[in-house]
Design an enzyme around this catalytic site. Structure first.
Site, PDB file in Angstrom:
ATOM      1  N   ASP A  38       0.863  -1.180   0.000  1.00 60.24           N
ATOM      2  CA  ASP A  38       0.000   0.000   0.000  1.00 60.24           C
ATOM      3  C   ASP A  38       0.906   1.240   0.000  1.00 60.24           C
ATOM      4  O   ASP A  38       2.133   1.121  -0.014  1.00 60.24           O
ATOM      5  CB  ASP A  38      -0.967  -0.021   1.184  1.00 60.24           C
ATOM      6  CG  ASP A  38      -0.280  -0.033   2.542  1.00 60.24           C
ATOM      7  OD1 ASP A  38       0.879   0.438   2.651  1.00 60.24           O
ATOM      8  OD2 ASP A  38      -0.898  -0.501   3.511  1.00 60.24           O
ATOM      9  N   SER A  39       0.321   2.421   0.025  1.00 60.58           N
ATOM     10  CA  SER A  39       1.129   3.636  -0.094  1.00 60.58           C
ATOM     11  C   SER A  39       2.098   3.794   1.085  1.00 60.58           C
ATOM     12  O   SER A  39       3.241   4.212   0.901  1.00 60.58           O
ATOM     13  CB  SER A  39       0.245   4.870  -0.239  1.00 60.58           C
ATOM     14  OG  SER A  39      -0.642   4.987   0.847  1.00 60.58           O
TER      15      SER A  39
END
Length: 81
Positions: A38-39
């Protein structure tokens, strides 16, 4: 530094940050779609690569790298300057 050594160390970092098995990480593995980053984990990967290789990476350029093979090439360009 040899690209094979860089690739081995990149896979080790990815396995540590993302909890993936090193043997499942391929040069074509996409960080998001194949490895589930994920980010937040993407930012953690950049920091971990910087620490592992004692380098500084341009954050925007580094976060634009999509797969393992491109990450190896990106890091190799910095390490082998």
């Amino acid at each position: 530094m040899e690209k094979s050594e860089i690739e081995t160390r990149v896979k080790k970092v990815i396995a540590s940050v993302l909890g993936a098995k090193a043997e499942d990480i391929k040069p074509t593995s996409n960080f998001i779609f194949d490895l589930g980053a994920d980010s937040k984990q993407s930012v953690e990967l950049v920091a971990a690569f910087e620490e592992e290789f004692d380098i500084e990476m341009d954050q925007d350029q580094a976060l634009g790298v999509q797969n393992v093979g491109d990450a190896v090439a990106f890091i190799a360009n910095i390490v082998n300057r």
